[in-house]
Each structure stands twice: as C-alpha cells, then as structure tokens.
Design an enzyme around this catalytic site. Structure first.
Site, mmCIF file in Angstrom:
data_model
loop_
_atom_site.group_PDB
_atom_site.id
_atom_site.type_symbol
_atom_site.label_atom_id
_atom_site.label_comp_id
_atom_site.label_asym_id
_atom_site.label_seq_id
_atom_site.Cartn_x
_atom_site.Cartn_y
_atom_site.Cartn_z
ATOM 1 C CG PHE A 52 -68.655 -7.083 -27.493
ATOM 2 C CD1 PHE A 52 -67.641 -7.665 -27.869
ATOM 3 C CD2 PHE A 52 -68.590 -6.001 -26.713
ATOM 4 C CE1 PHE A 52 -66.376 -7.294 -27.637
ATOM 5 C CE2 PHE A 52 -67.534 -5.746 -26.283
ATOM 6 C CZ PHE A 52 -66.427 -6.331 -26.485
ATOM 7 C CG HIS A 110 -56.853 -8.179 -32.884
ATOM 8 N ND1 HIS A 110 -57.379 -7.706 -31.727
ATOM 9 C CD2 HIS A 110 -55.468 -8.576 -32.511
ATOM 10 C CE1 HIS A 110 -56.623 -8.021 -30.844
ATOM 11 N NE2 HIS A 110 -55.639 -8.609 -31.129
HETATM 12 P P1 CMP Z 1 -60.333 -6.006 -31.481
HETATM 13 O O1 CMP Z 1 -59.347 -4.857 -31.559
HETATM 14 O O2 CMP Z 1 -60.229 -7.357 -32.192
HETATM 15 O O3 CMP Z 1 -60.611 -6.288 -29.998
HETATM 16 C C1 CMP Z 1 -61.816 -6.909 -29.388
HETATM 17 C C2 CMP Z 1 -62.977 -6.619 -30.348
HETATM 18 O O4 CMP Z 1 -64.367 -6.708 -29.801
HETATM 19 C C3 CMP Z 1 -62.767 -5.378 -31.086
HETATM 20 O O5 CMP Z 1 -61.769 -5.169 -31.801
HETATM 21 C C4 CMP Z 1 -64.076 -5.429 -31.682
HETATM 22 O O6 CMP Z 1 -64.202 -5.864 -33.049
HETATM 23 C C5 CMP Z 1 -65.230 -5.919 -30.891
HETATM 24 N N1 CMP Z 1 -65.837 -5.123 -29.993
HETATM 25 C C6 CMP Z 1 -65.541 -4.254 -29.044
HETATM 26 N N2 CMP Z 1 -66.631 -3.465 -28.521
HETATM 27 C C7 CMP Z 1 -67.603 -4.041 -29.228
HETATM 28 C C8 CMP Z 1 -68.949 -3.572 -29.351
HETATM 29 N N3 CMP Z 1 -69.486 -2.547 -28.331
HETATM 30 N N4 CMP Z 1 -69.843 -4.272 -30.239
HETATM 31 C C9 CMP Z 1 -69.291 -5.129 -30.909
HETATM 32 N N5 CMP Z 1 -68.074 -5.576 -31.007
HETATM 33 C C10 CMP Z 1 -67.010 -5.091 -30.172
#
Ligand code: CMP
Length: 128
Positions: A52, A110
C-alpha cells in the site's frame, strides 16, 4: 500526530482538534502544511516495501494536512486509544477513526506508535 487529507478536505480540522483537547491533550506545536510526494515517502519510509506504500504516499501528498505535537502522561498509548484501530471497521465507538475515517487507507488521523517514533516524527514536522 497528523490530521490527514481526507479529514482536512471534509472540514474536520476543528472537530478533531476539539476531540483531542477534550481528551486532555495539550497542543505543543501545530501547523497546516502540504507534504510533497518525497516528504510523504520519507515520513512513511518504514512502510516502503508494503503493497500500500504507493497509494499511501499519493494520498498523503494530495492535499493539506495538519501536523501537531501533543503532550499528556503516556501520550502515545493514550492517543492511540483516542483514535482507535487503523481500520475504522474495527475502531471502537466514540474513537476519532470510528467517527470520521473513510477506510483503512483514508483513516483521518495518524498517531506515533512509540516514544522513539514520536520524537523522530516531531522533528520531521518541527525541525527548529
Ligand atoms: P497510519 O497510522 O498513518 O500508519 C501507516 C498508514 O498506512 C496507516 O495509518 C494507514 O493509513 C495505512 N495503511 C496501513 N495498512 C494499510 C492497508 N492494508 N491498506 C492501505 N493503507 C494501509
């Protein structure tokens, strides 16, 4: 922490900052900014090999975000409790992601996952 593009685009900055204040966090630093694609790639470099990564960095650079540094006892874990699970389908009722997130990718906020990363991410957004 960051308020991500999907939430800024929908006018949710005020609501989310209010939730954060009501939960007892002190806002130490705050700014509206727009990440370049390279800045988004740098911020999320730990995920560079994940499937992703491309979608995540395109999304995080598509429109403005809010970045903030928060203060509270046990801030990292307390903030993770406030925002809820990464996937809003699994986020507890009343959490920020349960209320506002669109999907696992476009999940509105986040939060740092450790004290060490909180310091690295704070310096990323507020280097001075
Ligand atoms: P965040 O807490 O910002 O940290 C990493 C980010 O990756 C997470 O929030 C999601 O927005 C994104 N993310 C994590 N897993 C996935 C997934 N399986 N598909 C799409 N985005 C993801």
């Amino acid at each position: 922490m960051m308020i991500k593009p999907d939430a800024v685009e929908r006018g949710l900055i005020g609501k989310i900052l209010n939730d954060i204040s009501e939960a007892g966090f002190e806002i130490i630093s705050l700014k509206l900014t727009h990440l370049s694609i390279d800045e988004a790639k740098s911020f999320y470099s730990v995920h560079k090999d994940r499937p992703f990564f491309n979608d995540l960095t395109q999304y995080m650079s598509r429109s403005p975000i809010v970045a903030a540094v928060l203060k509270k006892e046990n801030a990292v874990s307390e903030f993770r409790n406030l925002i809820g699970d990464t996937d809003p389908v699994n986020a507890k009722e009343g959490t920020i992601r349960a209320k506002y997130a669109i999907s696992k990718g476009e999940n509105s906020v986040h939060g740092s996952d450790s004290n060490e990363n909180a310091e690295i991410e704070s310096i990323f957004h507020f280097p001075n």
